[in-house]
Design an enzyme around this catalytic site. Structure first.
Site, PDB file in Angstrom:
ATOM      1  N   LYS A  22       5.074  -2.547  -8.576  1.00 39.61           N
ATOM      2  CA  LYS A  22       3.989  -1.976  -7.911  1.00 39.61           C
ATOM      3  C   LYS A  22       4.136  -0.645  -7.578  1.00 39.61           C
ATOM      4  O   LYS A  22       3.410   0.496  -7.924  1.00 39.61           O
ATOM      5  CB  LYS A  22       3.198  -3.008  -7.092  1.00 39.61           C
ATOM      6  CG  LYS A  22       1.954  -2.290  -6.576  1.00 39.61           C
ATOM      7  CD  LYS A  22       1.232  -2.952  -5.487  1.00 39.61           C
ATOM      8  CE  LYS A  22       1.720  -2.954  -4.222  1.00 39.61           C
ATOM      9  NZ  LYS A  22       1.686  -1.820  -3.182  1.00 39.61           N
ATOM     10  N   ASN A  23       4.962  -0.303  -6.418  1.00 34.52           N
ATOM     11  CA  ASN A  23       4.973   0.801  -5.843  1.00 34.52           C
ATOM     12  C   ASN A  23       5.553   1.934  -6.649  1.00 34.52           C
ATOM     13  O   ASN A  23       5.574   2.926  -6.453  1.00 34.52           O
ATOM     14  CB  ASN A  23       5.743   0.467  -4.483  1.00 34.52           C
ATOM     15  CG  ASN A  23       5.132   0.017  -3.651  1.00 34.52           C
ATOM     16  OD1 ASN A  23       3.739  -0.367  -3.612  1.00 34.52           O
ATOM     17  ND2 ASN A  23       5.760  -0.693  -2.426  1.00 34.52           N
ATOM     18  N   CYS A 117      -3.956   1.075   8.523  1.00 38.07           N
ATOM     19  CA  CYS A 117      -4.100   0.161   7.682  1.00 38.07           C
ATOM     20  C   CYS A 117      -3.587  -1.011   8.512  1.00 38.07           C
ATOM     21  O   CYS A 117      -3.301  -1.110   9.737  1.00 38.07           O
ATOM     22  CB  CYS A 117      -3.595  -0.012   6.149  1.00 38.07           C
ATOM     23  SG  CYS A 117      -1.833  -0.159   6.373  1.00 38.07           S
ATOM     24  N   ARG A 122      -0.569   4.990   9.698  1.00 31.76           N
ATOM     25  CA  ARG A 122       0.327   5.323   8.519  1.00 31.76           C
ATOM     26  C   ARG A 122       0.057   6.821   8.329  1.00 31.76           C
ATOM     27  O   ARG A 122      -0.631   7.360   7.534  1.00 31.76           O
ATOM     28  CB  ARG A 122      -0.352   4.487   7.270  1.00 31.76           C
ATOM     29  CG  ARG A 122      -0.073   3.014   7.393  1.00 31.76           C
ATOM     30  CD  ARG A 122       1.163   2.586   6.812  1.00 31.76           C
ATOM     31  NE  ARG A 122       1.591   2.840   5.434  1.00 31.76           N
ATOM     32  CZ  ARG A 122       1.547   1.757   4.645  1.00 31.76           C
ATOM     33  NH1 ARG A 122       0.894   0.526   4.686  1.00 31.76           N
ATOM     34  NH2 ARG A 122       2.174   1.874   3.501  1.00 31.76           N
ATOM     35  N   ASP A 305       8.972  -4.707   3.757  1.00 25.52           N
ATOM     36  CA  ASP A 305       8.244  -5.710   2.652  1.00 25.52           C
ATOM     37  C   ASP A 305       8.630  -6.893   2.406  1.00 25.52           C
ATOM     38  O   ASP A 305       7.926  -7.835   1.898  1.00 25.52           O
ATOM     39  CB  ASP A 305       7.739  -4.724   1.368  1.00 25.52           C
ATOM     40  CG  ASP A 305       6.939  -3.643   1.579  1.00 25.52           C
ATOM     41  OD1 ASP A 305       6.291  -3.320   2.753  1.00 25.52           O
ATOM     42  OD2 ASP A 305       6.609  -2.617   0.517  1.00 25.52           O
ATOM     43  N   ARG A 397      -3.492  -7.653  -4.514  1.00 27.68           N
ATOM     44  CA  ARG A 397      -3.342  -6.205  -4.587  1.00 27.68           C
ATOM     45  C   ARG A 397      -1.989  -5.972  -5.183  1.00 27.68           C
ATOM     46  O   ARG A 397      -1.800  -4.933  -5.836  1.00 27.68           O
ATOM     47  CB  ARG A 397      -3.219  -5.481  -3.212  1.00 27.68           C
ATOM     48  CG  ARG A 397      -4.522  -5.324  -2.680  1.00 27.68           C
ATOM     49  CD  ARG A 397      -4.175  -4.426  -1.257  1.00 27.68           C
ATOM     50  NE  ARG A 397      -3.179  -3.649  -1.262  1.00 27.68           N
ATOM     51  CZ  ARG A 397      -2.499  -3.241  -0.338  1.00 27.68           C
ATOM     52  NH1 ARG A 397      -2.537  -3.646   0.784  1.00 27.68           N
ATOM     53  NH2 ARG A 397      -1.341  -2.395  -0.555  1.00 27.68           N
TER      54      ARG A 397
HETATM   55  C1  UD1 Z   1       5.963   2.644   1.208  1.00 28.36           C
HETATM   56  C2  UD1 Z   1       5.496   1.501   0.494  1.00 28.36           C
HETATM   57  C3  UD1 Z   1       5.242   0.304   1.377  1.00 28.36           C
HETATM   58  C4  UD1 Z   1       6.482   0.027   2.350  1.00 28.36           C
HETATM   59  C5  UD1 Z   1       6.933   1.306   2.934  1.00 28.36           C
HETATM   60  C6  UD1 Z   1       8.139   1.220   3.712  1.00 28.36           C
HETATM   61  C7  UD1 Z   1       4.373   2.576  -1.581  1.00 28.36           C
HETATM   62  C8  UD1 Z   1       3.136   2.551  -2.284  1.00 28.36           C
HETATM   63  N1  UD1 Z   1       4.199   1.474  -0.310  1.00 28.36           N
HETATM   64  O1  UD1 Z   1       4.840   3.053   2.042  1.00 28.36           O
HETATM   65  O2  UD1 Z   1       5.021  -0.992   0.610  1.00 28.36           O
HETATM   66  O3  UD1 Z   1       6.534  -1.030   3.325  1.00 28.36           O
HETATM   67  O4  UD1 Z   1       6.987   2.457   1.857  1.00 28.36           O
HETATM   68  O5  UD1 Z   1       9.400   1.020   2.813  1.00 28.36           O
HETATM   69  O6  UD1 Z   1       5.332   2.752  -2.071  1.00 28.36           O
HETATM   70  N2  UD1 Z   1       5.871   8.102   8.402  1.00 28.36           N
HETATM   71  C9  UD1 Z   1       5.429   9.371   9.179  1.00 28.36           C
HETATM   72  N3  UD1 Z   1       4.831  10.282   8.564  1.00 28.36           N
HETATM   73  C10 UD1 Z   1       4.632  10.547   7.260  1.00 28.36           C
HETATM   74  C11 UD1 Z   1       4.951   9.433   6.396  1.00 28.36           C
HETATM   75  C12 UD1 Z   1       5.601   8.168   6.980  1.00 28.36           C
HETATM   76  O7  UD1 Z   1       5.640   8.948  10.384  1.00 28.36           O
HETATM   77  O8  UD1 Z   1       4.026  11.615   6.787  1.00 28.36           O
HETATM   78  C13 UD1 Z   1       6.504   6.940   8.913  1.00 28.36           C
HETATM   79  C14 UD1 Z   1       5.417   5.723   8.808  1.00 28.36           C
HETATM   80  O9  UD1 Z   1       4.711   5.516   9.731  1.00 28.36           O
HETATM   81  C15 UD1 Z   1       6.628   4.452   8.840  1.00 28.36           C
HETATM   82  C16 UD1 Z   1       7.684   5.255   8.251  1.00 28.36           C
HETATM   83  O10 UD1 Z   1       7.637   6.587   8.226  1.00 28.36           O
HETATM   84  O11 UD1 Z   1       7.189   4.336  10.057  1.00 28.36           O
HETATM   85  C17 UD1 Z   1       8.093   4.956   6.766  1.00 28.36           C
HETATM   86  O12 UD1 Z   1       6.778   4.956   6.028  1.00 28.36           O
HETATM   87  P1  UD1 Z   1       6.720   5.266   4.375  1.00 28.36           P
HETATM   88  O13 UD1 Z   1       8.171   4.986   3.884  1.00 28.36           O
HETATM   89  O14 UD1 Z   1       6.157   6.711   4.273  1.00 28.36           O
HETATM   90  O15 UD1 Z   1       5.815   4.236   3.886  1.00 28.36           O
HETATM   91  P2  UD1 Z   1       5.086   4.509   2.683  1.00 28.36           P
HETATM   92  O16 UD1 Z   1       5.467   5.454   1.626  1.00 28.36           O
HETATM   93  O17 UD1 Z   1       3.508   4.552   3.239  1.00 28.36           O
END
Ligand code: UD1
Length: 430
Positions: A22-23, A117, A122, A305, A397
């Site tokens: 999915k991701n 969320c 996030r 996850d 989802r």
């Molecule tokens: C993706 C996955 C999600 C998984 C996560 C971590 C998808 C669609 N979702 O989410 O299922 O749980 O990776 O493996 O692929 N952060 C910041 N600033 C930013 C972006 C992130 O501080 O601009 C922080 C987040 O709060 C979190 C960490 O970085 O603590 C990692 O998040 P991130 O890897 O970005 O998660 P997602 O890409 O949202």
């Protein structure tokens, strides 16, 4: 409201086929907008997040033709509207990938700012930092992110936190920027590599995906491709833990065992047998499992996850386990539900201390989010008696045909929408 009704106690036994990731698919579908040619994407999982993203893309002019349950043809040459509706982003945060894709191709994107969320706050500050470094002007107005540039220019970007979303989003925009971009401290998740491979199959020049430095040489245009998405390592891991928690014997097929190393290592540590094949892993749990400690980390560490799935399994292992969540702050909500099933858990900040119990007993619980929902289903399958899991919309989802796949392994689980469905289930399952 749909719910799962489960009669627990059966070991899961048999074979299960894993769907596309999915991701990875979320990033790849968004990236498909970056060419005017028709793109064929295969091994697409048939899950709600993907279907919502496809609808969002259709709403801005992408022609989407679903040729089979798992394959789509997409053509984006008539994309006219660069503004994505809030309705979609509300349902699926990852539609933020459309910012990087639209900005890369059209040098403009207007996408609602995603909110927090259920698993925690996030932020997307790193995505924005990357777009700005590429020369885009990024403003936030009336809840929308407006990113625009006359021209995107390659840049050297250091990500303060390892972020999957920021890595993919910046990589997409940079693929069509002028000159060379270097992204440092990148996420190394398999789906980052899959999106990079997809972009390269369209003619992009992305190197180093899978390491912590990605180098991109921008190109002027991208072309048609046919691409098959990698298998979903989180779905695979979920079935591996379902086998472990129910003391079963499951062959999890159509996987890349390398992507499952962190999960496999933990299963071995707690006393399962894990056999690896070219594209399958078999998990056998024949005796009571042992406790362990685990901390979630970016890939190749143990995935956040997969935290709830190991959490419910450890609730039944002998001894005390410590689970530390280091990525998202709010991922232990399912522990309260698990306690209602008889688990002995104490949560302190980002740590859960789990004292394993001999058995769990069925209860009515609620899925707090996607992965925790799947984990509560595992708990229900391992528990004595009947469990009802509410709010299964979260599970839908990201898990394709979840209950069908579980039933094929001998689980007693049905989807119910009303008391009559539940009564029918009870009559059938005694
Ligand atoms: C993706 C996955 C999600 C998984 C996560 C971590 C998808 C669609 N979702 O989410 O299922 O749980 O990776 O493996 O692929 N952060 C910041 N600033 C930013 C972006 C992130 O501080 O601009 C922080 C987040 O709060 C979190 C960490 O970085 O603590 C990692 O998040 P991130 O890897 O970005 O998660 P997602 O890409 O949202």
């Amino acid at each position: 409201m749909e719910q799962y009704i489960i009669r627990g106690g059966n070991p899961l036994v048999g074979e299960v086929e894993i769907s596309g990731a999915k991701n990875a698919a979320l990033g790849i579908l968004a990236a498909a907008i970056m060419t005017d040619d028709t793109v064929l994407i295969e091994n697409l999982p048939d899950v709600r997040d993907i279907n919502v993203l496809l609808e969002a893309m259709e709403s801005i002019g992408v022609k989407v033709e679903r040729i089979t349950k798992h394959a789509v043809l997409m053509n984006s040459k008539n994309v006219g509207d660069l503004c994505v509706d809030y309705e979609y982003i509300k349902k699926i945060r990852a539609s933020y990938y459309l910012i990087g894709a639209l900005l890369g191709k059209y040098k403009k994107a207007v996408v609602p700012l995603p909110g927090g969320c259920n698993i925690g706050s996030r932020p997307i500050d790193l995505h924005i930092k990357g777009f700005k470094a590429l020369g885009a002007k990024v403003t936030i107005r009336n809840g929308f992110i407006i990113a625009e540039a006359d021209q995107l220019k390659g840049s050297h970007i250091y990500l303060d936190t390892v972020s999957v979303g920021a890595t993919i989003n910046i990589m997409m925009a940079a693929a069509m920027a002028e000159g060379r971009t270097i992204i440092e401290n990148c996420a190394r998740e398999p789906h980052v590599v899959d999106v990079a491979n997809f972009l390269n199959s369209m003619g992009a020049n992305v190197k180093g995906a899978g390491t912590d430095v990605i180098r991109i040489r921008g190109v002027q245009s991208l072309h048609k491709t046919e691409y098959s998405i990698i298998p979903d390592q989180i779905e695979a891991g979920t079935f591996m833990f379902a086998a472990a928690a129910t003391k079963g014997d499951v062959m999890v097929k159509h996987v890349i065992p390398k992507h499952l190393e962190a999960t496999t290592a933990k299963l071995l540590e707690i006393g399962c047998e894990v056999e690896e094949f070219d594209d399958a892993v078999r998990v056998v749990a024949s005796k009571r499992l042992r406790s362990t400690n685990v901390k979630t980390l970016p890939y190749p560490g143990y995935p956040t996850d997969m935290q709830p799935q190991i959490g419910v399994t450890l609730a039944l292992a002998s001894g005390t386990s410590i689970v530390t969540e280091s990525i998202f702050e709010n991922r232990f909500k399912y522990m309260d539900e698990l306690t209602r099933m008889g688990a002995d858990v104490r949560v302190e900040g980002n740590t859960a201390i789990i004292s394993g119990v001999e058995k769990l007993s069925g209860a009515r619980v609620s899925a707090p989010d996607l992965r925790a929902g799947a984990a509560l289903v595992i708990a229900g399958l391992a528990a004595e008696g009947e469990t009802i899991v509410d709010d299964i919309i979260y599970i839908q989802r990201g898990y394709e045909d979840f209950e069908e796949k579980l039933r094929s392994l001998g689980a007693e689980i049905e989807r119910a929408t009303c008391e009559r469905d539940a009564q029918k289930f009870r009559l059938k399952h005694g």
